[in-house]
Design an enzyme around this catalytic site. Structure first.
Site, PDB file in Angstrom:
ATOM      1  N   GLU A  12       0.906  -1.209  -0.004  1.00 54.70           N
ATOM      2  CA  GLU A  12      -0.116  -0.055  -0.002  1.00 54.70           C
ATOM      3  C   GLU A  12       0.859   1.241  -0.133  1.00 54.70           C
ATOM      4  O   GLU A  12       0.502   2.085  -0.628  1.00 54.70           O
ATOM      5  CB  GLU A  12      -0.996   0.018   1.165  1.00 54.70           C
ATOM      6  CG  GLU A  12      -2.051  -1.076   1.137  1.00 54.70           C
ATOM      7  CD  GLU A  12      -2.535  -1.512   2.485  1.00 54.70           C
ATOM      8  OE1 GLU A  12      -3.572  -2.226   2.273  1.00 54.70           O
ATOM      9  OE2 GLU A  12      -1.947  -1.033   3.402  1.00 54.70           O
TER      10      GLU A  12
ATOM     11  N   ASP B 267      -5.018  -6.117  11.094  1.00 57.22           N
ATOM     12  CA  ASP B 267      -6.032  -5.893  12.089  1.00 57.22           C
ATOM     13  C   ASP B 267      -5.451  -6.122  13.541  1.00 57.22           C
ATOM     14  O   ASP B 267      -6.025  -5.072  14.526  1.00 57.22           O
ATOM     15  CB  ASP B 267      -7.260  -6.879  11.974  1.00 57.22           C
ATOM     16  CG  ASP B 267      -8.059  -6.821  10.850  1.00 57.22           C
ATOM     17  OD1 ASP B 267      -7.928  -5.784  10.102  1.00 57.22           O
ATOM     18  OD2 ASP B 267      -8.447  -7.695  10.049  1.00 57.22           O
TER      19      ASP B 267
END
Length: 483
Positions: free
Chosen positions: A198, A265
């Protein structure tokens, strides 16, 4: 380390993760595809819901705001959340889109195919208005905010800008797990946590050496105007770039990576809880790195507990890649407390036991099979006294402490406990596992604890063992070579 006083507001894409387990017996005569014989299905809340799972597992409190459809999958999500004692009051129902559902078909421990149910149309004004109302109702109750952007529609620019603005007014830190390539969308967020892929997509160049990461972090800070950027780098650890401070890379402890599912997460959950508790960014990143190290050693989308994170931090501090992660044996009360936490997360508890004196492939195969039938596996070891009663005065070869250290290092094992009696009957009665796993050599024999498990709706599995392996044969072979 105690996060029980911290409440995190989590906003993002909620989805149902469905795992459909099957056996492949033959290829279809109709097409060159395998025929799956379905065995069982496991469902859990995924996406932003997995962030909440991690927050709860680490001992924090959570409020979640998300969007679901008006369908059966939404009802399943609500049921799963209620079992974990998470309020569903802020789940917003929409007739314009289905509940996001990812169905994974698993055969021979491999994902064969994944089928997604979703509609990625942009939020309409009515949906946005409802989301903003729920943000107003919840944000003042939080110590930190997590924006879990899975690029499924919930994190609309209007929603993100609004929540960052409201959080800034209340002096509440905002952490973002980004999916958009336009990081200006997250402007003024306290910290963003992109992974390597990313980050490279935004700055449009490869990141190889440490200087690359520092420069990339500074570039991303300029775009977001935030306080920090944390670039996660899988097995290479993570790099923290804070405003007006030198970059810092925290390496991962050398270990076997079993599954990276959901590690991001875990990172953002641990990071936000730690920072909101008063830890510095540097300290919070060390904690997040340890938590990630725990979950990548587990199969499937997993969570980490405080006990596991502390053990991993201690292992990292020893600065040795040869150190085995060896949490102390759990006491009975600690195991019961851990089981209660897992059950609140709708996880299936497995139990197996044995001496495990000299670990061999047969043992490892049993543990693998056992873990395949549950979400969390407890291994009960005979104490040294118990082994002597069962075997002989010359056994065990390895002490209980050493055996526990070795078993705890096996990736299929989530908890190690001991028992002093000849059988684990009393332990099984206290823990009431959902699945009891023993070797197939118990076929036709009395399985200790069977009645307890089956009475509580559980089942007993007799696993086929690898032939030709036993501790006794290993000891005999050593004796022969020493003569």
């Amino acid at each position: 380390m105690n996060f029980s006083h911290i409440t995190i507001l989590c906003i993002g894409d909620i989805m149902l993760d469905r795992y459909i387990y099957a056996q492949v017996q033959r290829i279809s005569p109709e097409a060159p595809v395998p025929i799956l014989k379905l065995t069982h299905t496991k469902e859990m809340v995924g996406g932003a819901g997995n962030v909440t799972n991690n927050i709860l597992s680490l001992g924090g409190k959570v409020i979640i705001v998300g969007l679901v459809g008006e369908d059966s999958n939404a009802e399943k999500i609500k049921t799963l959340m209620e079992k974990q004692r998470i309020s569903t009051h802020h789940l917003i129902s929409s007739s314009q889109r289905p509940t996001i559902c990812k169905s994974r078909f698993i055969a021979a421990s491999q994902q064969v195919i994944r089928a997604d149910e979703e509609n990625l149309i942009a939020l309409n004004q009515q949906e946005i208005k409802k989301i903003l109302v729920h943000i107003d109702q919840t944000i003042s109750l939080a110590n930190a905010v997590i924006v879990s952007d899975y690029n499924k529609g919930m994190c609309h620019p209007t929603v993100i800008h609004y929540i960052i603005k409201k959080a800034k007014e209340l002096d509440i830190p905002v952490f973002v797990d980004p999916k958009s390539k336009d990081f200006s969308l997250y402007k003024y967020a306290t910290c963003i946590t992109p992974n390597l892929k990313e980050a490279m997509a935004v700055i449009q160049r490869p990141l190889v050496i440490e200087k690359d990461f520092e420069q990339a972090g500074q570039q991303l800070l300029k775009i977001t105007q935030g306080q920090a950027v944390l670039i996660t780098r899988s097995e290479k650890g993570m790099t923290l770039i804070e405003r007006d401070k030198p970059a810092m890379t925290i390496p991962s402890r050398a270990r076997e990576i079993y599954d990276v599912s959901g590690a991001g997460d875990t990172v953002i959950a641990a990071l936000s809880l730690s920072y909101a508790s008063g830890y510095s960014f540097t300290e919070a990143v060390h904690i997040a790195n340890a938590a990630a190290g725990v979950v990548v050693g587990k199969a499937g989308t997993s969570t980490a507990t405080i006990k596991e994170v502390i053990a991993e931090l201690q292992a990292q501090q020893e600065h040795s890649v040869h150190t085995v992660l060896s949490p102390e044996l759990f006491s009975l009360n600690e195991v019961i407390e851990q089981i209660n936490t897992w059950r609140n997360q709708n996880l299936k508890i497995g139990f197996t036991n044995g001496c495990f004196d000299i670990l061999h492939p047969g043992h490892v195969d049993l543990l693998k099979i056992a873990r395949d039938h549950c979400d969390r596996l407890i291994v009960a070891l005979n104490t040294d006294k118990s082994v002597q009663l069962l075997k002989s005065a010359k056994r065990p070869i390895n002490t209980l402490s050493n055996r526990a250290q070795i078993i705890a290092a096996v990736r299929y094992v989530d908890c190690v406990v001991s028992f002093d009696e000849e059988t684990p009957f009393n332990l099984i009665a206290a823990l009431k596992p959902d699945v009891l796993i023993k070797g197939a050599d118990y076929f036709g024999k009395k399985v200790i604890g069977r009645e307890i498990v089956e009475k509580n709706g559980g089942k007993v599995i007799l696993a086929d063992l690898k032939k030709g392996f036993s501790t006794t044969s290993i000891i005999d072979k050593i004796k022969c070579q020493c003569i």
